[in-house]
Enzyme design. Structure first.
Site, mmCIF file in Angstrom:
data_model
loop_
_atom_site.group_PDB
_atom_site.id
_atom_site.type_symbol
_atom_site.label_atom_id
_atom_site.label_comp_id
_atom_site.label_asym_id
_atom_site.label_seq_id
_atom_site.Cartn_x
_atom_site.Cartn_y
_atom_site.Cartn_z
ATOM 1 N N ALA A 233 -11.614 -4.630 7.040
ATOM 2 C CA ALA A 233 -11.912 -5.343 5.788
ATOM 3 C C ALA A 233 -10.673 -6.084 5.326
ATOM 4 O O ALA A 233 -9.553 -5.580 5.437
ATOM 5 C CB ALA A 233 -12.389 -4.366 4.728
ATOM 6 N N CYS B 119 0.853 -1.202 0.000
ATOM 7 C CA CYS B 119 0.000 0.000 0.000
ATOM 8 C C CYS B 119 0.885 1.247 0.000
ATOM 9 O O CYS B 119 0.862 2.031 -0.938
ATOM 10 C CB CYS B 119 -0.928 -0.021 1.204
ATOM 11 S SG CYS B 119 -2.103 -1.374 1.203
ATOM 12 N N ARG C 246 -0.653 3.769 -2.754
ATOM 13 C CA ARG C 246 -1.664 3.486 -3.779
ATOM 14 C C ARG C 246 -3.064 3.473 -3.199
ATOM 15 O O ARG C 246 -4.044 3.759 -3.893
ATOM 16 C CB ARG C 246 -1.381 2.139 -4.459
ATOM 17 C CG ARG C 246 -1.478 0.950 -3.529
ATOM 18 C CD ARG C 246 -1.498 -0.384 -4.250
ATOM 19 N NE ARG C 246 -1.540 -1.483 -3.288
ATOM 20 C CZ ARG C 246 -2.659 -1.944 -2.734
ATOM 21 N NH1 ARG C 246 -3.826 -1.415 -3.036
ATOM 22 N NH2 ARG C 246 -2.602 -2.954 -1.869
ATOM 23 N N SER C 247 -3.193 3.122 -1.911
ATOM 24 C CA SER C 247 -4.499 2.912 -1.296
ATOM 25 C C SER C 247 -4.367 3.074 0.208
ATOM 26 O O SER C 247 -3.358 2.680 0.785
ATOM 27 C CB SER C 247 -4.995 1.495 -1.633
ATOM 28 O OG SER C 247 -6.144 1.169 -0.905
ATOM 29 N N HIS D 39 -9.725 6.249 1.218
ATOM 30 C CA HIS D 39 -11.109 5.809 1.362
ATOM 31 C C HIS D 39 -11.502 5.563 2.814
ATOM 32 O O HIS D 39 -10.674 5.256 3.673
ATOM 33 C CB HIS D 39 -11.361 4.539 0.540
ATOM 34 C CG HIS D 39 -10.387 3.436 0.823
ATOM 35 N ND1 HIS D 39 -9.249 3.232 0.065
ATOM 36 C CD2 HIS D 39 -10.381 2.470 1.785
ATOM 37 C CE1 HIS D 39 -8.585 2.184 0.539
ATOM 38 N NE2 HIS D 39 -9.258 1.706 1.582
ATOM 39 N N ILE D 40 -12.817 5.713 3.044
ATOM 40 C CA ILE D 40 -13.425 5.390 4.325
ATOM 41 C C ILE D 40 -14.449 4.291 4.064
ATOM 42 O O ILE D 40 -15.337 4.442 3.221
ATOM 43 C CB ILE D 40 -14.103 6.621 4.950
ATOM 44 C CG1 ILE D 40 -13.068 7.729 5.221
ATOM 45 C CG2 ILE D 40 -14.818 6.237 6.249
ATOM 46 C CD1 ILE D 40 -13.681 9.039 5.680
#
Length: 282
Positions: free
Chosen positions: A281, A157, A183-184, A224-225
């Site tokens: 997640a 990541c 990246r994320s 992101h959330i």
């Protein structure tokens, strides 16, 4: 108030209010119960932290500085890809029966390459260049090695650091800056964890290379959330920021490979209560 808190609040508010949703789309992550883990996301988030002014630890909730430093050293110093060399359990879901996460993270940092100055891995090359050729525009690391992706438990990541040295007009010391490319990012669980890790890394490298620390720029392609995190984030960013902590790094350590988590401390670190039972997640 803490500048890191202000950055975090603005980023989260922008993601929730102006981001795009992946709901109903084909997504890879799932919750523990098998339900698809949808997100609200923003593309291309860029946050800047001046480490010469304050250490960017959130006060909205506590960031475990020793644990995040331990993970940083697991990757950058111990160059390990085995969770048995790590004191926390955050990587357990991505490890095999032997504890390996494959050719990921620390594995990539220990691969040696032939240079005209000798065999070096990525970390040693960074330290060598900072000491011998600090104005080079080629001082960087990269863990996103395409030929090895299929053998990684999780694609990296936070995958790249670019280091850049400047000279302030009123100083006789060089200043070390860095750009962290990601990246994320799962903003609730990982944002300040990563920010604190790479702030610590810049402080450590600056100290062993006789420099002063400057800016950390954090570039996130997909910030992101997760859907189940939104109420927790709303609660978090409604809190009143507290004063930023002081930062202490053991001044006796002059070799990067001698640092331990005990050489890092946050001074007068006041925080609100922790957000507990955050679903992750996978």
């Amino acid at each position: 108030m803490s500048y890191a808190d202000q950055v975090f609040i603005h980023m989260c508010r922008d993601i929730i209010d102006n981001g795009t949703s992946t709901e109903g789309e084909k997504v890879r992550p799932v919750w523990e119960d098998g339900t698809p883990a949808y997100t609200v996301k923003k593309f291309g988030v860029v946050n800047r932290y001046d480490l010469s002014k304050e250490f960017p630890a959130l006060t909205l909730r506590r960031t475990a500085i020793k644990s995040c430093t331990d993970e940083l050293l697991w990757i950058w110093q111990r160059k390990s890809n085995n969770i048995h060399d790590l004191h926390s359990h955050i990587w357990d879901s991505w490890a095999d029966e032997n504890g390996s996460i494959g050719k990921a993270y620390g594995y990539q940092m220990q691969v040696k390459h032939q240079y005209k100055e000798g065999m070096m891995d990525q970390v040693d090359r960074v330290i060598y260049d900072l000491k011998h050729n600090p104005y080079s525009r080629r001082i960087m690391t990269n863990m996103y090695v395409h030929q090895d992706l299929h053998e990684m438990g999780l694609y990296p990541c936070a995958y790249s650091m670019t280091f850049n040295v400047t000279k302030e007009k009123d100083s006789n010391r060089l200043t070390l800056n860095g750009i962290l490319n990601q990246r994320s990012q799962d903003v609730l669980t990982a944002n300040n964890w990563n920010v604190c890790q790479y702030a610590v890394l810049l402080h450590m490298l600056a100290q062993v290379c006789d420099m002063q620390v400057g800016e950390l720029v954090h570039v996130i392609a997909d910030a992101h959330i997760y859907d189940r995190h939104i109420p927790m984030v709303e609660e978090l960013i409604a809190r009143e920021p507290l004063p930023a902590p002081g930062f202490w790094l053991n001044p006796e350590v002059k070799d990067f490979y001698d640092f331990t988590p005990e050489d890092v401390k946050l001074i007068d670190y006041q925080t609100h209560e922790q957000i507990k039972n955050i679903p992750v997640a996978i």
